[in-house]
Design a protein around this motif. Structure first.
Motif, mmCIF file in Angstrom:
data_model
loop_
_atom_site.group_PDB
_atom_site.id
_atom_site.type_symbol
_atom_site.label_atom_id
_atom_site.label_comp_id
_atom_site.label_asym_id
_atom_site.label_seq_id
_atom_site.Cartn_x
_atom_site.Cartn_y
_atom_site.Cartn_z
ATOM 1 N N UNK A 23 0.850 -1.184 0.000
ATOM 2 C CA UNK A 23 0.000 0.000 0.000
ATOM 3 C C UNK A 23 0.888 1.238 0.000
ATOM 4 N N UNK A 24 0.364 2.354 -0.476
ATOM 5 C CA UNK A 24 1.161 3.578 -0.373
ATOM 6 C C UNK A 24 1.219 4.040 1.074
ATOM 7 N N UNK A 25 1.958 5.091 1.314
ATOM 8 C CA UNK A 25 2.169 5.580 2.674
ATOM 9 C C UNK A 25 0.850 5.821 3.382
ATOM 10 N N UNK A 26 0.735 5.244 4.582
ATOM 11 C CA UNK A 26 -0.539 5.335 5.279
ATOM 12 C C UNK A 26 -0.599 6.628 6.060
ATOM 13 N N UNK A 79 6.171 5.393 1.009
ATOM 14 C CA UNK A 79 5.910 6.813 0.902
ATOM 15 C C UNK A 79 4.935 7.017 -0.238
ATOM 16 N N UNK A 80 4.492 8.226 -0.411
ATOM 17 C CA UNK A 80 3.602 8.490 -1.521
ATOM 18 C C UNK A 80 4.411 8.790 -2.765
ATOM 19 N N UNK A 135 -2.235 -2.019 -3.807
ATOM 20 C CA UNK A 135 -3.018 -0.796 -3.913
ATOM 21 C C UNK A 135 -2.027 0.261 -4.367
ATOM 22 N N UNK A 136 -1.988 0.538 -5.660
ATOM 23 C CA UNK A 136 -0.914 1.401 -6.150
ATOM 24 C C UNK A 136 -1.154 2.871 -5.806
ATOM 25 N N UNK A 137 -0.069 3.579 -5.586
ATOM 26 C CA UNK A 137 -0.184 5.029 -5.432
ATOM 27 C C UNK A 137 -0.729 5.608 -6.722
#
Ligand SMILES: Nc1ncnc2c1ncn2[C@@H]1O[C@H](COP(=O)(O)OP(=O)(O)OP(=O)(O)O)[C@@H](O)[C@H]1O
Ligand SMILES: Nc1ncnc2c1ncn2[C@@H]1O[C@H](COP(=O)(O)OP(=O)(O)OP(=O)(O)O)[C@@H](O)[C@H]1O
Ligand SMILES: [Mg+2]
Ligand SMILES: [Mg+2]
Lengths: 320, 505, 323, 320
Positions: free
Chosen positions: C38-41, C70-71, C94-96
């Protein structure tokens, strides 16, 4: 990659200065990180696959950091590299219909242009580097969004470009290879060419440089263009890796690059620069990122741990 | 093209205006090959500006510079360098973190293909040092690790690396001691014998007679006397410089009192200072003599608490100073005028008032605020009492001459009314007029009971008005002489190590 | 090492699972290993994403390797590469940004690791085995419908967008602009500015819009957290009665406000439970099962969750989904 | 707010130096922006409501920029302020059940703690400010996310706190008022107290400061703590304004604050500082944001325009 400066580390009275210890800190930190990695993720961390992965990951920021080393050597700073990366990717992306090579030309041209504008604003516009490149950070990001009409451009058809992003030569990923090449060339330029010496001289004592017949303005202009070149190369590798050009990539790359340069031992005040140090700095960050990820740490803990590691690494290097 | 019989350098009607200041107001100067042309004048007379116009660092407002008969392009350092004008500037002009060889060849590096030819540069640097009689410096050493005198040699090597026809030296002797100055004389004489023309700027008028062939005096940006013979009496030179008669250079020694105000016992920080002990009485002026690098500066820094000591102690007025705390040393009554005036003594962009008040800000505290009016008043009073010129205490220190800048540092300690003043080379780079004023100020302070420790590399001034002179050699205090009765020979005998062959550490 | 780990079934290397015929039980003997990137939460919604994935993994007894970064797409590509090198049975991404992560997902597929694509879609179906996600375009569309109905197709609307240049934002904008077309210009978007999904930015942008626009009937925002800032701006300007606001996502705070009624009129589910579902799907894919209620023996390749409109009327029924 | 330095701007011969021109640039830019605003959005831009709105919006960054002025005066930099803002908000948020005052104490305590750690790392850890605060940027953000468990904390019940965020005194929004008060106090501290003088002294010439009896370490430590205090105040106002504490606020506030300080005329190299300039710098940025938004320009164009405006404003200020 050997030692960067050709000055001996022995002072007037023949005592050894403490510099070597400082220069050894990063390699030691790197070895420590590797040992930690081996202990906590045996069989995963220390595989050639994973280590090449670290190098590949580091390459985008790393190539930019090499250019940044020259900028910082002159006492400047370039905050625009992250947005310039995006703008260059998009500029290339717009030429996508004409093939991979045109993409590369477009990306390089845009990156060089941004570097040249930075340099011109600093040298002839007399705007301090921090502000000039901060303004460019904003401008280049706007430009990237505008050119891309806010949507990523797919480059899935550009095979050659993708080879640059994810191809391999003798088992080594191309970006990693290019990063190493850029680092070596950067080392040679910094330490073995007049341009490198002059960049350091301008940063170390600008009036002394002028007295010696160097034209500081030209040198300063050149280092920003050089960084532009590095950004262009990074943009090509990144776009190849992502098989798309996106206007939002490169966020905060500037801080990572600067941090790597400074951790490596280049002084932010200019006049003292080391490409070897930058290389190790980039690798250190790459390993930290890789390890924290392999440990599946949540973002927030990653942030805390990364920050603490930076502090420790630099505090160990402190002078005397 | 070049006219062998004509002068090497001809300056005609040179004018240089800075915003608000006319630094040069029409200067003429002629320098001949094989001659040492001494250029003297008060601080701010325009000497440095003149040579910067010649070397291309500064673009003159009007006037022309001819070199070997050809008009020199203005404002282009490279053009001057290429024609054989080599300059050693007043401010050290080296890049600290580059190696010696890189500094020597900065701007005209030897190359092999696209790369630097480091072997050749090291070789030639070594050869240049040999020519300068100073082989102790490694071409690969980082310049920042060298002592000032060694850095001066590097600057010289750089100037010589251009195979110069005209060598300009702007106060080269300021950072050198007498022994090193003598060595430098040797180099200059050798060069003139080879036909090189030399411009030598100095505030040490004695050097004019020893080295010069002709003398030019600048005053307020104009040539007031030129082509004077080197045997012109010093008095005459001074008269040209200050435009009137001058009283005796050195004031009389006042009596010193019996109370001990400063006691130093066994102060050590090897290898720079070893087991230094002495006492200082109220009203006494104690000179510290020694060669460059003998540890005088370090001794003052140790007393003042700027550097950590290994052993030994310092007492002021009977109370022991905690080590490593300059702030407490000041509170106990110590004051220091450092050797590097610009880098350690002053805030050049600040007004003279602020430079004066900085060590005693709490005096002007009214409630939580600083009382700027009384700050200005008190600081201006002390500056005025030192006859600081011009009388413009709100002006930035950068716009004052070296001597007047030094007065701001002294005024700082007058304001703070300290008991012991440590002066490190207080007259370095200061012209004769200002010098005699500074001497007088020091003597006045002593007369008021302040103890003075004064480091100087000019024996004449130490012997001129110090009560006692301590001689340091390689970190040790090796001799104590009476100021009034000793001679320069006496001092040198103790100061110079027996095995003194080269100047290397 | 792989052979060593599964000596019982040497005939079935993990890398060929998805190409082989259905075989109940799949990798029997050890739990399914799912890697989730996942991208940065750094946002409430993304936190819920990772939380839900973890919960689902616990419940389903799946071994979950979850990384957040990170994003930055480049960094996420690197993460996914690290994950691939750990040889999971299924990869959930879950791609940025969808496009930039496509090559690495494709690489995973090619090396025999099925990929479940969550939320932002890859640019080619070849890069995923199954896509599951919310309907960003639908959010815009539903918001447009709701606003058009409430305003009877008449009035000024302002829009506070997410981060400019990412697909979520652009689709939510497009859905909205398409949606209000049916009013034939009766509803005008008089201002549209990005608030980067951040509450402080949402506040600032709304404050300024309130200065610039003297007549606003509705505020369409791309995110509930960001909308909270806008709500504060509207309240501080005492213009609550003039307009209403809609969010997106379905945060607890937003649902509470909706339940209260008034200013916060609606939100549109973009439910982070999709990550839990993705983990379930991953497990099913690894075990080569289908969805039990469906006739088809395999997991479908495209599952779009509806952008359910949450208003005061139905908020009670979905409130437990709030994050 | 008068002129910052008390050196006269008259040179040796009584002519005016060019400095005043530089100091007038920002006010002129501000007036120009206002005129542009009046022309393109008449009746909207030049209302007391909108101008107060600009001031209110500027207050969060503005208060931090005042603290940053002191940090930069000493030759330092503080990159951590944005994350510290978030961490302070969350720290206060955790104390939310105990009321508004406890919130404020919590926020201030966290902000001061972060400032103190920055200062300690720089002074005693001997880490260069750029790196120390960059590490803290990462750490504080991680901390904020971790403490908040990544979700905003609603503060809707804290009335007093909300008054600080959106209350008014004599028609003036409280944050705007507090910003002006902080600016005035900052001006006084910089120009009329020993501490301010010492901060500039340390930045201007550290070794001279030591010789003059100043303890540079203490001064440097103090300026980071002072910035922490400013961050704490900002955190209170921001949380009050948002009626919630969110771990993601404050993104890039550091760059805005630094840019405002530098545009104002404070030298990044230290030794020269002006609170008036910072104030004008903050207002300039606030107006630019306001105008571009009122014009409803697309982001990408906003980025380009903002960057160009920064360049122009600074280029106009360049020294001869
Ligand atoms: N860059 C400058 N800007 C403005 N004024 C200057 C500048 N450089 C020199 N001046 C002024 O020009 C005059 C001549 O200075 P110059 O340095 O040439 O004197 P000098 O004779 O070399 O003095 P010293 O013996 O102290 O070295 C002085 O009044 C000085 O203040
Ligand atoms: N930059 C330096 N690097 C290494 N050693 C130094 C440096 N500066 C001084 N030293 C050493 O410290 C010792 C003491 O020097 P110090 O400066 O106290 O002598 P000094 O008599 O005051 O000479 P000077 O006139 O040069 O100041 C010397 O032996 C010198 O070699
Ligand atoms: Mg001079
Ligand atoms: Mg000395």
């Amino acid at each position: 990659m050997a030692v960067d400066t050709d000055t001996t580390a022995v002072d007037a009275r023949g005592r050894l200065r403490q510099v070597p210890v400082q220069e050894l800190v990063l390699p030691i930190v790197i070895i420590a990180l590797i040992i930690v990695g081996v202990i906590i993720r045996p069989g995963v961390f220390l595989t050639s696959d994973n280590l090449l992965n670290v190098l590949t990951q580091a390459s985008i920021t790393g190539i930019i950091a090499i250019g940044m080393t020259f900028v910082i050597a002159t006492g400047g700073i370039d905050l625009s590299v992250g947005s310039a990366l995006a703008a260059a990717s998009i500029a290339g992306g717009l030429l996508m219909p004409y093939g991979s090579w045109m993409f590369m030309i477009g990306a390089l041209a845009m990156a060089l242009l941004i570097g040249a504008i930075n340099g011109a604003a600093i040298v002839w516009g007399k705007v301090v580097p921090f502000i000039a490149t901060l303004a460019m950070l904003t401008i280049a990001r706007g430009l990237a969004l505008w050119m891309a009409e806010r949507t990523p451009i797919s480059l899935i058809e550009l095979d050659i470009l993708q080879w640059f992003g994810s191809g391999r030569v003798l088992g080594i990923p191309v970006p990693a290879l290019i990063f190493v090449i850029v680092a070596v060339v950067g080392w040679v330029v910094l330490n073995r060419t007049t341009f490198g010496r002059r960049a350091v001289a301008v940063g170390g004592n600008r009036s002394a440089a002028r007295i010696a017949g160097i034209r500081p303005g030209r040198v300063i202009f050149a280092v920003y263009v050089l960084t532009g070149l590095c950004v262009g190369i990074s943009a090509i590798l990144l776009s190849g890796r992502l098989a798309s050009a996106s206007p939002v990539v490169g966020n905060l790359v500037e801080l990572d690059a600067i941090a790597a340069v400074v951790i490596g031992g280049t002084a932010l005040t200019g006049g003292k620069a080391t490409v070897t140090g930058t290389f190790f700095g980039v690798i250190t960050f790459g390993l930290i990122f890789n390890l924290l990820n392999l440990l599946n740490m949540p973002t927030e803990i990653q942030g805390v741990v990364k920050g603490l590691l930076i502090l420790v690494a630099v505090a160990l290097q402190r002078r005397d | 093209m070049s006219d062998a019989s004509g002068p090497l350098l001809e300056v005609r009607g040179l004018v240089k205006d800075y915003p608000g200041v006319r630094a040069l107001g029409g200067v003429d100067l002629t320098v001949t090959s094989g001659q040492v042309h001494c250029l003297i004048g008060q601080n701010g007379a325009g000497k440095s500006t003149l040579i910067k116009c010649v070397s291309g660092l500064v673009e003159p407002t009007a006037g022309e510079v001819r070199f070997e008969g050809d008009l020199l392009p203005v404002g282009d350092p490279n053009a001057s360098i290429a024609r054989g004008i080599a300059t050693i500037y007043q401010e050290l002009d080296l890049v600290p973190h580059l190696s010696v060889a890189n500094n020597v060849f900065l701007g005209h590096e030897h190359k092999r293909g696209p790369l630097l030819n480091r072997a050749a540069m090291h070789r030639e640097t070594k050869a240049l040092f040999a020519r300068l009689g100073d082989e102790g410096i490694s071409p690969t050493a980082e310049v920042s690790t060298l002592r000032p005198a060694q850095q001066q040699v590097v600057s010289m090597a750089r100037a010589l690396s251009h195979s110069a026809k005209l060598l300009i030296l702007d106060e080269p002797s300021a950072v050198l001691d007498d022994v090193e100055v003598e060595a430098l004389f040797g180099v200059v004489r050798r060069l003139t014998a080879e036909g090189v023309g030399v411009i030598w700027i100095s505030h040490r008028l004695g050097e004019v007679g020893q080295l010069g062939d002709v003398v030019t005096v600048l005053k307020e940006g104009r040539t007031v006397a030129t082509e004077l013979p080197p045997d012109t009496p010093v008095d005459t030179l001074i008269r040209h410089m200050v435009g009137g008669r001058m009283e005796a250079l050195f004031p009389d020694r006042g009596p010193s009192r019996d109370t001990t105000v400063l006691e130093v016992r066994g102060l050590t920080r090897t290898p720079d200072v070893v087991d230094a002990s002495f006492t200082l009485r109220e009203g006494e002026i104690l000179g510290l003599a020694g060669l460059v690098g003998s540890g005088r500066t370090e001794l003052l820094r140790l007393i003042y608490g700027l550097d950590p000591v290994q052993s030994g102690e310092v007492e002021v007025g009977g109370r022991r100073l905690p080590p490593g705390r300059p702030d407490l040393a000041i509170r106990a009554g110590l004051g220091l005028a450092p050797e590097e005036r610009k880098s350690e003594g002053l805030w050049l962009d600040w007004s003279m008032v602020r430079n004066t008040s900085i060590a005693d800000l709490s005096r002007f505290r009214r409630g939580p605020f600083t009382d700027l009016a009384s700050e200005r008043r008190d600081a201006a009073r002390h500056l005025r009492s030192l006859n600081t010129q011009p009388d413009a205490p709100e002006r930035a220190a950068r716009l004052f001459s070296g001597g007047n800048q030094q007065k701001a540092v002294l005024a700082r300690w007058l304001l703070r009314s300290c008991r012991v003043l440590l002066l490190d080379e207080p007259t370095r780079g200061v012209d004769v007029g200002a010098r005699s004023e500074i001497y007088r100020v020091i003597a006045d302070l002593a007369a008021n009971g302040i103890g003075i420790v004064m480091v100087s590399s000019e024996l004449a001034e130490l012997l001129g008005f110090c009560h006692r002179v301590l001689v340091m050699r390689e970190g040790h205090i090796v001799d104590e002489l009476d100021g009034a009765t000793s001679t320069e020979e006496d001092v040198l005998q103790s100061a110079v190590p027996v095995h003194h062959t080269t100047k290397a550490g | 090492t792989e052979e060593a780990q599964q000596p019982e079934q040497p005939q079935e290397p993990a890398g060929q699972q998805n190409t082989q015929a259905q075989q109940p039980g799949g990798v029997s003997g050890r739990p399914v290993k799912v890697a989730f990137s996942a991208p940065g939460a750094d946002h409430g919604w993304l936190k819920a994403i990772t939380d839900n994935a973890r919960t689902a993994a616990d419940k389903l007894e799946v071994e979950l390797i979850l990384t957040e970064g990170t994003n930055d797409s480049a960094a996420q590509v690197s993460q996914v590469e690290s994950l691939i090198s750990q040889k999971p049975d299924v990869l959930v991404i879950l791609p940025h940004e969808g496009g930039p992560l496509t090559p690495v997902a494709q690489k995973a597929m090619q090396s025999g690791i099925p990929v479940v694509n969550v939320d932002r879609e890859f640019s080619t179906p070849a890069a995923y085995r199954t896509w599951i996600g919310g309907d960003n375009y639908g959010i815009g569309k539903s918001a447009a419908d709701l606003i058009a109905n409430e305003l009877n197709c008449q009035g000024n609307v302002v829009e506070i967008q997410g981060v400019a240049g990412i697909s979520v934002t652009e689709q939510r904008t497009k859905g909205f602009t398409d949606g209000i077309k049916r009013c034939n210009g009766g509803i005008k978007i008089v201002a549209s500015q990005p608030g980067d999904f951040l509450p402080d930015k949402g506040l600032q942008v709304m404050e300024t819009m309130l200065q610039g626009q003297k007549d606003i009937k509705a505020v369409y925002t791309h995110d509930d957290d960001m909308a909270m800032g806008a709500v504060q701006a509207i309240r501080a300007a005492n213009r609550e009665d003039e307009m209403f606001i809609t969010g997106a996502g379905g945060s607890k705070d937003a649902m509470n406000l909706i339940a209260e009624g008034g200013l916060y009129r609606a939100t549109f589910l973009y439910n982070p439970s999709m990550s839990g579902s993705a983990v379930s799907l991953a497990k099913l894919i690894a075990e080569r099962k289908g969805l039990s209620e469906l006739v088809e023996p395999e997991v479908p390749s495209y599952i779009e969750l509806p952008a359910t409109t949450v208003t005061k009327d139905n908020v009670a029924s979905v409130q437990q989904l709030g994050y």
